[in-house]
Design an enzyme around this catalytic site. Structure first.
Site, mmCIF file in Angstrom:
data_model
loop_
_atom_site.group_PDB
_atom_site.id
_atom_site.type_symbol
_atom_site.label_atom_id
_atom_site.label_comp_id
_atom_site.label_asym_id
_atom_site.label_seq_id
_atom_site.Cartn_x
_atom_site.Cartn_y
_atom_site.Cartn_z
ATOM 1 N N GLU A 247 -82.415 -49.067 20.810
ATOM 2 C CA GLU A 247 -82.347 -48.466 21.940
ATOM 3 C C GLU A 247 -83.395 -49.120 22.890
ATOM 4 O OE1 GLU A 247 -82.799 -44.346 22.314
ATOM 5 O OE2 GLU A 247 -80.995 -43.979 21.278
ATOM 6 N N LYS A 249 -86.651 -49.449 25.103
ATOM 7 C CA LYS A 249 -87.659 -48.796 25.349
ATOM 8 C C LYS A 249 -88.282 -48.822 26.739
ATOM 9 C CE LYS A 249 -92.312 -47.894 22.938
ATOM 10 N NZ LYS A 249 -92.993 -47.443 24.021
ATOM 11 N N ARG A 414 -94.340 -38.297 13.518
ATOM 12 C CA ARG A 414 -94.181 -39.670 13.824
ATOM 13 C C ARG A 414 -93.632 -40.300 12.713
ATOM 14 N NH1 ARG A 414 -96.482 -42.891 17.372
ATOM 15 N NH2 ARG A 414 -98.115 -41.410 18.371
HETATM 16 P P1 AMP Z 1 -95.744 -44.879 22.270
HETATM 17 O O1 AMP Z 1 -95.948 -44.019 23.209
HETATM 18 O O2 AMP Z 1 -95.938 -46.473 22.286
HETATM 19 O O3 AMP Z 1 -95.914 -44.361 20.969
HETATM 20 O O4 AMP Z 1 -94.106 -45.114 22.328
HETATM 21 C C1 AMP Z 1 -93.162 -43.941 21.777
HETATM 22 C C2 AMP Z 1 -92.638 -43.705 23.329
HETATM 23 O O5 AMP Z 1 -91.749 -44.331 24.027
HETATM 24 C C3 AMP Z 1 -91.844 -42.357 23.087
HETATM 25 O O6 AMP Z 1 -92.847 -41.239 23.075
HETATM 26 C C4 AMP Z 1 -90.942 -42.296 24.662
HETATM 27 O O7 AMP Z 1 -91.888 -41.650 25.488
HETATM 28 C C5 AMP Z 1 -90.890 -43.801 24.896
HETATM 29 N N1 AMP Z 1 -89.759 -44.181 24.837
HETATM 30 C C6 AMP Z 1 -89.116 -44.836 25.713
HETATM 31 N N2 AMP Z 1 -87.712 -45.242 25.548
HETATM 32 C C7 AMP Z 1 -87.350 -44.531 24.230
HETATM 33 C C8 AMP Z 1 -86.217 -44.320 23.581
HETATM 34 N N3 AMP Z 1 -85.042 -45.017 23.909
HETATM 35 N N4 AMP Z 1 -86.317 -43.654 22.460
HETATM 36 C C9 AMP Z 1 -87.248 -42.993 22.101
HETATM 37 N N5 AMP Z 1 -88.598 -43.098 22.786
HETATM 38 C C10 AMP Z 1 -88.399 -43.907 23.965
#
Ligand code: AMP
Length: 573
Positions: A247, A249, A414
């Protein structure tokens, strides 16, 4: 009958004098194990410095000036004297305790919370005056030590160094057969984010009740998170699934959407109700979601006519005032990627493919409401292609998701069911870390009178504390520098907070209560005697060549990168 509040206040005093984590947890658990379940509930909220669950609006809305007046009024001294004491002690609770000569205690734990709730509820034109009078009357009923903590809770600043993790640990010890059961208790909390309700239920029915919690409307579950890998090819090894879903991001603000008939509530990743910041998104969701009752997971991004705006731009919408002006200045959209509740049924235990199907069936897309773009395939090259396309579109990367039978939604976890892969990783650069700012050093030259560098810490969830990992002094723009100055003021502490672990040679000039989270980019992780993250044999993990990237207002200190994640990245696992 509720226990006397004096018992809780005396526990808080003892906790203030106890530095060791284990002894603090023990004191907490002894206290909780001898309380009635309703008292466990109320004491849990108060111990976290609040009057309710973390996702509820619990701010009392009483300004410090009014609280000074309430103390003066309650103890018959002049406001000037109270202010002077406040300046000297740096804490209005301590000032109140010094002025208060009352000896006999009459308040119960439940009285204190009910009265604080009354203060919160006081509204109307002269609400500040009403709040002041109610606080004053509560303070008149409280002897010295109790008034100290009542004032601190009223001002939202209890500072006894107990966070959610320590409380959960204490619950495990008090009600669940010991600290070794903390992860099961935490799992209960991931689903039931009302810590009072969780505590009450554990006190009544023991550990089995933690397993029975599920998602309900109006009470958010903690967000499922993604793991990271060092090499893109590691994804295949980590996700045990024939087919992978990849998906886009989106880089914005995580949102959990609760729809109950005509009512939409938007919860942030930190479980705050952010509906009032995004009335346009809430309205669009109301029209787009075809189901009566639903909970969806997604990301709100800045979005103008098909173009993604930066995360910083979106953060301009974190405001109480001028909301509609900013909905136009910074247009936003929501990209939904999961569905975890539908018309009375939890979907948490359903595998990803069926949750995604439910999502697609339940939502009509519009200009403001989208379903995350994705591709499902068993061909690894397709993942690379999808990643490149996403980056070309201006996105930060991809999230790869398992489609296997066990690909359930894991609140607060996580795990290896979701893996993120970002542009920075593919460019051979190292990692970014979300770190809590716990101190600062005075600047010199052009930064004289301001901070020169920030001391940043990772989170140790096992011990509910913050361990220093790096000192960052570069990467600030004029704008981010002055905004940091302002934001940090709110968190300033008079002495080292209990939850922060610092080596002597790293002592900062100013300490902060962990609250503000910043994203820091670094080149290398080494071992250093100056830092305390994951410390073994006198050396902790330390980030070299750190650069400030941005403020993560969407994250709370407990969302900071954990010391275990850092260890894993260092070991390349
Ligand atoms: P990080 O904040 O770097 O740990 O990245 C994970 C975060 O990416 C999640 O907590 C979501 O807020 C965000 N995110 C963006 N797009 C997606 C997606 N398609 N699926 C899941 N999380 C996503």
């Amino acid at each position: 009958m509720s226990s006397r509040f004096s018992k809780l206040a005396s526990l808080y005093s003892r906790l203030e004098d106890t530095p060791s984590y284990n002894s603090r947890r023990k004191k907490l658990s002894e206290f909780f194990s001898s309380r009635s379940p309703p008292d466990v509930k109320v004491a849990a909220y108060l111990t976290l410095g609040s009057i309710g669950a973390s996702y509820e609006d619990t701010e009392l809305g009483i300004a410090e000036k009014m609280a000074v007046r309430a103390v003066a009024d309650a103890y018959g001294s002049g406001e000037k004297k109270v202010k002077k004491l406040l300046e000297k002690r740096g804490d209005l609770g301590d000032a109140a305790a010094l002025l208060n000569e009352k000896k006999r205690s009459t308040l119960t734990i439940s009285d204190v919370r009910s009265k604080l709730i009354k203060i919160k509820k006081a509204s109307g034109e002269d609400s500040q005056k009403k709040k002041m009078e109610l606080l004053s009357s509560l303070l008149q009923d409280a002897p010295s030590n109790e008034s100290r903590f009542i004032v601190r809770i009223a001002l939202g600043n209890l500072r006894i160094g107990v966070g959610e993790q320590m409380l959960l640990d204490a619950f495990a010890e008090a009600f669940a057969g010991g600290s070794s059961h903390k992860s099961e208790v935490e799992d209960g909390y991931n689903k039931c984010t009302d810590i009072g309700l969780l505590g009450e239920s554990l006190a009544k029915h023991g550990l089995s009740s933690a397993k029975r919690f599920s998602i309900t409307l109006g009470r958010p579950v903690r967000a499922m998170l993604a793991q990271r890998v060092d090499k893109v090819s590691d994804i295949l090894e980590k996700i045990q699934s024939d087919e992978l879903a990849v998906e886009e991001k989106y880089d914005g603000e995580r949102v959990q959407v609760h729809k109950d008939g005509n009512r939409i509530i938007l919860f942030s990743r930190h479980l705050n109700d952010i509906t009032s910041q995004f009335p346009d998104i809430a309205e669009a969701l109301k029209k787009s979601i075809k189901r009566k009752k639903a909970v969806l997971d997604g990301e709100i991004v800045g979005y103008r006519k098909g173009d993604f705006l930066s995360f910083q731009k979106l953060m301009q919408r974190r405001r109480k005032y001028d909301v509609s002006e900013y909905s136009e200045k910074v247009p936003a959209a929501v990209f939904l990627f999961d569905m975890i509740y539908l018309n009375g049924n939890s979907l948490l235990k359903k595998p990803y493919p069926s949750r995604r199907k439910a999502l697609e069936k339940s939502v009509n897309e519009s200009g403001m409401v989208h379903i995350a773009k994705r591709n499902v395939s068993s061909d690894f090259e397709k993942i690379r292609e999808f990643f490149q396309k996403s980056v070309d579109k201006g996105l930060e990367g991809i999230i790869v998701k398992s489609t296997a039978k066990d690909s359930v939604y894991q609140p607060g976890n996580r795990g290896w069911l979701w893996i993120k892969w970002k542009k920075e990783y593919s460019e051979g650069m190292r990692e970014t870390f979300d770190l809590a700012v716990v101190g600062s050093y005075h600047g010199r030259g052009s930064r004289a009178g301001h901070f020169g560098a920030l001391l940043c810490a990772a989170f140790n969830p096992k011990k509910d504390r913050f361990e220093t990992f790096t000192k960052v002094g570069t990467g600030f723009t004029d704008e981010s520098f002055s905004s940091l100055q302002k934001l940090l003021k709110k968190h300033r502490a008079r002495k080292k907070p209990e939850s922060v672990v610092v080596e002597n040679d790293m002592e900062p000039d100013v300490y902060y209560e962990p609250g503000l989270v910043i994203e820091v980019f670094g080149a290398e992780i080494t071992r250093s005697p100056s830092h305390t993250a994951f410390r073994k044999k006198g050396k902790g993990l330390a980030l070299r060549f750190p650069r400030f990237q941005r403020v993560r207002r969407d994250k709370g200190p407990e969302d900071a990168t954990t010391i275990m994640e850092i260890k894993r990245i260092k070991d390349g696992k």
